[in-house]
Design a protein around this motif. Structure first.
Motif, PDB file in Angstrom:
ATOM      1  N   GLU A 210      59.487 -69.994 -19.020  1.00 36.16           N
ATOM      2  CA  GLU A 210      59.233 -71.234 -18.276  1.00 36.16           C
ATOM      3  C   GLU A 210      57.738 -71.566 -18.267  1.00 36.16           C
ATOM      4  OE1 GLU A 210      60.161 -74.704 -16.475  1.00 36.16           O
ATOM      5  OE2 GLU A 210      61.513 -73.284 -17.438  1.00 36.16           O
ATOM      6  N   ALA A 211      56.895 -70.558 -18.089  1.00 35.53           N
ATOM      7  CA  ALA A 211      55.444 -70.780 -18.120  1.00 35.53           C
ATOM      8  C   ALA A 211      55.041 -71.341 -19.485  1.00 35.53           C
ATOM      9  CB  ALA A 211      54.692 -69.480 -17.830  1.00 35.53           C
TER      10      ALA A 211
ATOM     11  N   ASP B   3      48.700 -61.303 -17.563  1.00 32.98           N
ATOM     12  CA  ASP B   3      49.519 -61.519 -16.368  1.00 32.98           C
ATOM     13  C   ASP B   3      50.797 -62.273 -16.712  1.00 32.98           C
ATOM     14  OD1 ASP B   3      47.654 -60.178 -14.790  1.00 32.98           O
ATOM     15  OD2 ASP B   3      46.585 -62.017 -14.286  1.00 32.98           O
ATOM     16  N   ILE B   4      50.685 -63.323 -17.523  1.00 30.04           N
ATOM     17  CA  ILE B   4      51.885 -64.076 -17.910  1.00 30.04           C
ATOM     18  C   ILE B   4      52.818 -63.189 -18.728  1.00 30.04           C
ATOM     19  CG2 ILE B   4      52.747 -65.993 -19.337  1.00 30.04           C
ATOM     20  CD1 ILE B   4      50.262 -67.594 -18.402  1.00 30.04           C
ATOM     21  N   LYS B   5      52.254 -62.381 -19.609  1.00 33.78           N
ATOM     22  CA  LYS B   5      53.086 -61.480 -20.421  1.00 33.78           C
ATOM     23  C   LYS B   5      53.831 -60.465 -19.559  1.00 33.78           C
ATOM     24  CE  LYS B   5      50.688 -61.747 -24.843  1.00 33.78           C
ATOM     25  NZ  LYS B   5      49.865 -61.049 -25.844  1.00 33.78           N
ATOM     26  N   SER B   6      53.311 -60.185 -18.354  1.00 33.94           N
ATOM     27  CA  SER B   6      53.976 -59.226 -17.467  1.00 33.94           C
ATOM     28  C   SER B   6      55.065 -59.883 -16.609  1.00 33.94           C
ATOM     29  CB  SER B   6      52.948 -58.537 -16.563  1.00 33.94           C
ATOM     30  OG  SER B   6      52.516 -59.420 -15.542  1.00 33.94           O
ATOM     31  N   PHE B   7      55.169 -61.211 -16.648  1.00 35.85           N
ATOM     32  CA  PHE B   7      56.226 -61.914 -15.909  1.00 35.85           C
ATOM     33  C   PHE B   7      57.595 -61.509 -16.470  1.00 35.85           C
ATOM     34  CE2 PHE B   7      53.888 -66.174 -14.708  1.00 35.85           C
ATOM     35  CZ  PHE B   7      52.977 -65.472 -13.946  1.00 35.85           C
ATOM     36  N   PRO B   8      58.661 -61.612 -15.659  1.00 33.77           N
ATOM     37  CA  PRO B   8      60.014 -61.439 -16.200  1.00 33.77           C
ATOM     38  C   PRO B   8      60.259 -62.484 -17.298  1.00 33.77           C
ATOM     39  CG  PRO B   8      60.055 -61.536 -13.796  1.00 33.77           C
ATOM     40  CD  PRO B   8      58.666 -61.877 -14.223  1.00 33.77           C
ATOM     41  N   VAL B   9      61.169 -62.184 -18.212  1.00 32.42           N
ATOM     42  CA  VAL B   9      61.421 -63.039 -19.376  1.00 32.42           C
ATOM     43  C   VAL B   9      61.605 -64.506 -19.001  1.00 32.42           C
ATOM     44  CG1 VAL B   9      63.018 -63.502 -21.286  1.00 32.42           C
ATOM     45  CG2 VAL B   9      62.360 -61.166 -20.760  1.00 32.42           C
TER      46      VAL B   9
ATOM     47  N   PHE C 125      39.438 -81.189 -19.635  1.00 32.40           N
ATOM     48  CA  PHE C 125      38.505 -81.238 -20.749  1.00 32.40           C
ATOM     49  C   PHE C 125      39.223 -81.542 -22.062  1.00 32.40           C
ATOM     50  CE2 PHE C 125      36.318 -78.231 -17.757  1.00 32.40           C
ATOM     51  CZ  PHE C 125      35.357 -79.137 -17.343  1.00 32.40           C
ATOM     52  N   GLU C 126      38.551 -82.254 -22.952  1.00 34.57           N
ATOM     53  CA  GLU C 126      39.123 -82.681 -24.224  1.00 34.57           C
ATOM     54  C   GLU C 126      39.546 -81.509 -25.107  1.00 34.57           C
ATOM     55  OE1 GLU C 126      39.863 -85.679 -25.829  1.00 34.57           O
ATOM     56  OE2 GLU C 126      39.725 -86.344 -23.750  1.00 34.57           O
ATOM     57  N   GLU C 127      38.706 -80.464 -25.127  1.00 34.43           N
ATOM     58  CA  GLU C 127      38.879 -79.422 -26.132  1.00 34.43           C
ATOM     59  C   GLU C 127      40.023 -78.454 -25.859  1.00 34.43           C
ATOM     60  OE1 GLU C 127      36.119 -77.598 -23.096  1.00 34.43           O
ATOM     61  OE2 GLU C 127      36.317 -79.580 -23.973  1.00 34.43           O
ATOM     62  N   ALA C 128      40.410 -78.276 -24.591  1.00 34.60           N
ATOM     63  CA  ALA C 128      41.405 -77.240 -24.308  1.00 34.60           C
ATOM     64  C   ALA C 128      41.964 -77.337 -22.898  1.00 34.60           C
ATOM     65  CB  ALA C 128      40.775 -75.855 -24.495  1.00 34.60           C
ATOM     66  N   ILE C 129      43.070 -76.628 -22.720  1.00 34.58           N
ATOM     67  CA  ILE C 129      43.647 -76.372 -21.402  1.00 34.58           C
ATOM     68  C   ILE C 129      43.198 -74.954 -21.061  1.00 34.58           C
ATOM     69  CG2 ILE C 129      45.793 -75.972 -20.136  1.00 34.58           C
ATOM     70  CD1 ILE C 129      46.991 -77.914 -22.423  1.00 34.58           C
ATOM     71  N   TYR C 130      42.629 -74.784 -19.900  1.00 33.56           N
ATOM     72  CA  TYR C 130      42.141 -73.466 -19.487  1.00 33.56           C
ATOM     73  C   TYR C 130      43.068 -72.892 -18.423  1.00 33.56           C
ATOM     74  CZ  TYR C 130      37.887 -74.671 -21.961  1.00 33.56           C
ATOM     75  OH  TYR C 130      36.995 -75.023 -22.930  1.00 33.56           O
ATOM     76  N   VAL C 131      43.681 -71.752 -18.725  1.00 33.93           N
ATOM     77  CA  VAL C 131      44.506 -71.057 -17.734  1.00 33.93           C
ATOM     78  C   VAL C 131      43.566 -70.115 -16.995  1.00 33.93           C
ATOM     79  CG1 VAL C 131      46.445 -69.501 -17.345  1.00 33.93           C
ATOM     80  CG2 VAL C 131      46.598 -71.275 -19.116  1.00 33.93           C
ATOM     81  N   LEU C 132      43.405 -70.364 -15.702  1.00 38.59           N
ATOM     82  CA  LEU C 132      42.442 -69.625 -14.892  1.00 38.59           C
ATOM     83  C   LEU C 132      43.031 -68.346 -14.298  1.00 38.59           C
ATOM     84  CD1 LEU C 132      40.946 -72.683 -12.974  1.00 38.59           C
ATOM     85  CD2 LEU C 132      40.057 -71.589 -15.051  1.00 38.59           C
ATOM     86  N   HIS C 133      44.325 -68.394 -13.944  1.00 38.30           N
ATOM     87  CA  HIS C 133      44.950 -67.250 -13.281  1.00 38.30           C
ATOM     88  C   HIS C 133      46.462 -67.433 -13.313  1.00 38.30           C
ATOM     89  CE1 HIS C 133      45.417 -63.850 -10.695  1.00 38.30           C
ATOM     90  NE2 HIS C 133      45.631 -64.520  -9.574  1.00 38.30           N
ATOM     91  N   ALA C 134      47.183 -66.318 -13.346  1.00 36.87           N
ATOM     92  CA  ALA C 134      48.644 -66.340 -13.278  1.00 36.87           C
ATOM     93  C   ALA C 134      49.071 -65.133 -12.446  1.00 36.87           C
ATOM     94  CB  ALA C 134      49.242 -66.270 -14.679  1.00 36.87           C
ATOM     95  N   PHE C 135      50.092 -65.335 -11.603  1.00 39.56           N
ATOM     96  CA  PHE C 135      50.478 -64.255 -10.689  1.00 39.56           C
ATOM     97  C   PHE C 135      51.862 -64.500 -10.112  1.00 39.56           C
ATOM     98  CE2 PHE C 135      48.303 -67.574  -8.435  1.00 39.56           C
ATOM     99  CZ  PHE C 135      48.985 -67.723  -7.240  1.00 39.56           C
ATOM    100  N   GLN C 136      52.433 -63.432  -9.561  1.00 41.15           N
ATOM    101  CA  GLN C 136      53.666 -63.564  -8.794  1.00 41.15           C
ATOM    102  C   GLN C 136      53.267 -63.776  -7.347  1.00 41.15           C
ATOM    103  OE1 GLN C 136      56.570 -60.408  -9.079  1.00 41.15           O
ATOM    104  NE2 GLN C 136      58.029 -61.549  -7.837  1.00 41.15           N
TER     105      GLN C 136
END
Length: 110
Positions: A24-25, A13-19, A71-82
């Motif tokens: 920015e993401a 989804d993030i890869k489909s965002f405009p440049v 959480f210590e181990e990671a940042i979890y991206v749950l969803h991205a959208f326009q």
């Protein structure tokens, strides 16, 4: 620096965002990796405790990245959208909620 784990199809989804929105993401996620807050964010308690939303506004529209960084181990991206409406749509909210729930289940049984 914390790694970023993309849940579901959030990376696609993030890869489909405009440049500009994609850049920015990436910049805002980098800030989070360095322990800083993104420039424009809000809590998303309706998804789950400690869930936040990065808010990106460019000429092509409004974009959101919903994540969990507690959480210590990671940042979890749950969803991205326009974003197409004033309030976050129920389908987008549901996708983020399901990803959050699945993440917690994986952590408890992993």
């Amino acid at each position: 620096m914390k790694k970023i784990i993309f849940k579901g199809k959030s990376l696609e989804d993030i890869k489909s965002f405009p440049v500009e929105a994609k850049r920015e993401a990436g910049h805002q996620l980098d800030k989070i990796q360095r322990g800083q807050d993104p420039l424009d964010w809000k809590p998303m308690q309706s998804i789950g405790p400690n869930v936040r939303e990065i808010r990106i506004r460019i000429s092509e529209g409004i974009f959101r990245v919903i994540y969990l960084a507690k959480f210590e181990e990671a940042i979890y991206v749950l969803h991205a959208f326009q974003k197409k409406t004033e309030a976050t749509s129920n389908p987008d909210r549901d996708i983020a909620r399901r990803a959050y729930k699945k993440l917690l289940e994986e952590r408890n049984h992993g």
